[in-house]
Design a protein around this motif. Structure first.
Motif, PDB file in Angstrom:
ATOM      1  N   PRO A  61       0.820  -1.214   0.000  1.00 29.84           N
ATOM      2  CA  PRO A  61       0.000   0.000   0.000  1.00 29.84           C
ATOM      3  C   PRO A  61       0.862   1.276   0.000  1.00 29.84           C
ATOM      4  O   PRO A  61       1.919   1.305   0.614  1.00 29.84           O
ATOM      5  CB  PRO A  61      -0.793  -0.083   1.312  1.00 29.84           C
ATOM      6  CG  PRO A  61      -0.726  -1.506   1.732  1.00 29.84           C
ATOM      7  CD  PRO A  61       0.541  -2.073   1.156  1.00 29.84           C
ATOM      8  N   TYR A  76       2.689   2.701  -2.137  1.00 26.68           N
ATOM      9  CA  TYR A  76       3.828   2.860  -3.047  1.00 26.68           C
ATOM     10  C   TYR A  76       3.356   3.534  -4.332  1.00 26.68           C
ATOM     11  O   TYR A  76       4.067   4.302  -4.939  1.00 26.68           O
ATOM     12  CB  TYR A  76       4.444   1.501  -3.401  1.00 26.68           C
ATOM     13  CG  TYR A  76       5.560   1.082  -2.495  1.00 26.68           C
ATOM     14  CD1 TYR A  76       6.853   0.966  -2.971  1.00 26.68           C
ATOM     15  CD2 TYR A  76       5.313   0.811  -1.156  1.00 26.68           C
ATOM     16  CE1 TYR A  76       7.890   0.572  -2.144  1.00 26.68           C
ATOM     17  CE2 TYR A  76       6.346   0.416  -0.321  1.00 26.68           C
ATOM     18  CZ  TYR A  76       7.630   0.302  -0.818  1.00 26.68           C
ATOM     19  OH  TYR A  76       8.638  -0.088   0.004  1.00 26.68           O
ATOM     20  N   ILE A  77       2.167   3.147  -4.756  1.00 24.47           N
ATOM     21  CA  ILE A  77       1.593   3.754  -5.953  1.00 24.47           C
ATOM     22  C   ILE A  77       0.307   4.402  -5.492  1.00 24.47           C
ATOM     23  O   ILE A  77      -0.567   3.715  -4.955  1.00 24.47           O
ATOM     24  CB  ILE A  77       1.256   2.704  -7.020  1.00 24.47           C
ATOM     25  CG1 ILE A  77       2.459   1.800  -7.279  1.00 24.47           C
ATOM     26  CG2 ILE A  77       0.789   3.364  -8.303  1.00 24.47           C
ATOM     27  CD1 ILE A  77       2.124   0.600  -8.120  1.00 24.47           C
ATOM     28  N   GLU A  98     -12.837   4.490  -7.035  1.00 27.75           N
ATOM     29  CA  GLU A  98     -11.698   4.474  -6.107  1.00 27.75           C
ATOM     30  C   GLU A  98     -11.955   3.579  -4.893  1.00 27.75           C
ATOM     31  O   GLU A  98     -11.060   3.354  -4.077  1.00 27.75           O
ATOM     32  CB  GLU A  98     -11.402   5.908  -5.612  1.00 27.75           C
ATOM     33  CG  GLU A  98     -10.899   6.858  -6.692  1.00 27.75           C
ATOM     34  CD  GLU A  98     -12.030   7.519  -7.497  1.00 27.75           C
ATOM     35  OE1 GLU A  98     -13.219   7.174  -7.282  1.00 27.75           O
ATOM     36  OE2 GLU A  98     -11.711   8.380  -8.351  1.00 27.75           O
ATOM     37  N   ILE A 122      -8.592   4.188  -2.811  1.00 28.63           N
ATOM     38  CA  ILE A 122      -7.264   4.341  -3.403  1.00 28.63           C
ATOM     39  C   ILE A 122      -7.319   5.443  -4.442  1.00 28.63           C
ATOM     40  O   ILE A 122      -8.163   5.406  -5.345  1.00 28.63           O
ATOM     41  CB  ILE A 122      -6.780   3.035  -4.055  1.00 28.63           C
ATOM     42  CG1 ILE A 122      -6.687   1.962  -2.977  1.00 28.63           C
ATOM     43  CG2 ILE A 122      -5.426   3.245  -4.736  1.00 28.63           C
ATOM     44  CD1 ILE A 122      -5.908   0.754  -3.372  1.00 28.63           C
ATOM     45  N   ASP A 144      -4.908   8.723  -6.667  1.00 29.85           N
ATOM     46  CA  ASP A 144      -3.590   9.027  -7.232  1.00 29.85           C
ATOM     47  C   ASP A 144      -2.717   9.822  -6.265  1.00 29.85           C
ATOM     48  O   ASP A 144      -1.519   9.636  -6.210  1.00 29.85           O
ATOM     49  CB  ASP A 144      -3.744   9.867  -8.514  1.00 29.85           C
ATOM     50  CG  ASP A 144      -4.505   9.102  -9.583  1.00 29.85           C
ATOM     51  OD1 ASP A 144      -4.537   7.862  -9.504  1.00 29.85           O
ATOM     52  OD2 ASP A 144      -5.062   9.750 -10.488  1.00 29.85           O
ATOM     53  N   HIS A 157      -6.654  14.129  -5.014  1.00 34.84           N
ATOM     54  CA  HIS A 157      -7.654  13.209  -5.568  1.00 34.84           C
ATOM     55  C   HIS A 157      -8.421  12.514  -4.439  1.00 34.84           C
ATOM     56  O   HIS A 157      -9.653  12.408  -4.463  1.00 34.84           O
ATOM     57  CB  HIS A 157      -6.922  12.203  -6.465  1.00 34.84           C
ATOM     58  CG  HIS A 157      -7.808  11.190  -7.115  1.00 34.84           C
ATOM     59  ND1 HIS A 157      -7.327  10.018  -7.616  1.00 34.84           N
ATOM     60  CD2 HIS A 157      -9.153  11.148  -7.327  1.00 34.84           C
ATOM     61  CE1 HIS A 157      -8.315   9.297  -8.122  1.00 34.84           C
ATOM     62  NE2 HIS A 157      -9.439   9.956  -7.961  1.00 34.84           N
TER      63      HIS A 157
END
Lengths: 160, 160
Positions: free
Chosen positions: B60, B62-63, B90, B108, B110, B114
């Motif tokens: 989680p 990392y991106i 999302e 989740i 960006d 966001h």
């Protein structure tokens, strides 16, 4: 910042590798890369820890694990890391995270997840958890899930 | 009923799916069966929805950025609120749990902007405040989910 090709690769495989003899070749074709490069990149991403694991992701509910509980503790800050790592060792624990407290309504900072075959078994595992990690002194709560409205892995996109 | 091969394919390759040009052949070699048997058994498990996918689990945050969200929803509004929440792409892992905070899901996005836009959108459309519980530390090393597949009674309930 993640390498843009690594990100494309993760986006390409996040919903699963194709179940064919040469899955990495299919992905390579989609990204216009060589099969060997796909394999090398995935090996590196695993080694770096960005990919926590690569493999079969089971649907535990469908396989008889119908009871799912989030167990939360209010753990003193100086103990939380040690207790979190200890809790993570238990075989029936699936996740263990530190999260912020939110005042009186939500005083808990240590979260873990138990997936079990029944509520009774999950409650037994909770007792085992509290005994084996010496958690008796800390306030806790257990939140069983009753309905699942949506379940899927994280979906990443390349740009928005 | 699951065969021994099915059980091995479910349990033994969650962590170290082979990173080689013929991963299913490698699995077949380990198990002493043919590549075709492995491929067709995985296709069956996929079709029966016993596996979600063969793919990566991403660490989680990392991106993009993720957070756990909890809401206190009046009981009679829960289904309606859950479907409003599900409408946001999302959102994943949306569950009802037995607690004053009775709706729990993961978002989740960006980036922080966001994420906050989505949260504002959810609060606006539902008229209910959210409690945000972002991950601060992960104590769990994800080794997959070891299934005890004896005396198995499978569920017909599928999460949509």
């Amino acid at each position: 910042m993640i390498d843009p090709i690594d990100l494309q690769l993760i986006v390409a495989i996040q919903e699963g590798l194709p179940i064919v003899a040469r899955p990495y070749k299919i992905i390579a074709g989609q990204l216009d890369l060589e099969e060997q490069e796909i394999i090398e990149r995935l090996s590196r991403l695993k080694q770096q820890g960005l990919i926590k694991r690569l493999g079969v992701i089971v649907k535990h509910r469908r396989l008889g694990y119908q009871s799912n509980a989030m167990v939360v503790f209010d753990m003193p800050d100086k103990l939380v890391k040690q207790k979190g790592e200890q809790i993570s060792q238990l075989a029936f624990i699936n996740l263990c995270y530190l999260r912020p407290r939110r005042g009186e309504l939500w005083p808990y900072n240590l979260f873990c997840m138990i997936h079990g075959k029944s509520r009774e078994l999950v409650l037994q595992q909770l007792t085992q958890l509290i005994d084996s990690c010496a958690l008796n002194d800390y306030p806790y709560d257990i939140l069983f899930s009753t309905r699942c409205f949506k379940q899927r892995g994280a979906i990443y996109s390349i740009d928005k | 009923m699951l065969s021994i091969l099915h059980k091995q394919l479910l349990n033994n390759f969650q962590q170290e799916f082979p990173l080689s040009p013929r991963p299913f052949q490698d699995i077949a070699n380990i198990l002493g069966v043919s590549e075709d048997e492995v491929l067709s058994a995985y296709r069956e498990l996929d079709k029966l929805q016993f596996i979600s996918r063969i793919g990566p689990v991403i660490q989680p945050n990392y991106i993009g950025l993720s957070t756990l969200i909890a809401m206190q929803v009046p009981g009679e509004q829960l289904s309606a609120v859950a479907s409003i929440v599900n409408h946001f792409p999302e959102v994943n892992h949306n569950y009802e749990r037995e607690h004053l905070f009775n709706l729990w899901f993961v978002l989740i996005a960006d980036d922080e902007h966001h994420l906050q836009t989505v949260i504002t959108g959810i609060e606006g459309k539902t008229g209910i405040k959210t409690m945000q519980l972002p991950l601060l530390e992960d104590y769990f090393i994800n080794l997959g989910f070891q299934l005890d597949l004896e005396d198995n009674h499978q569920s017909e309930s599928v999460c949509t």
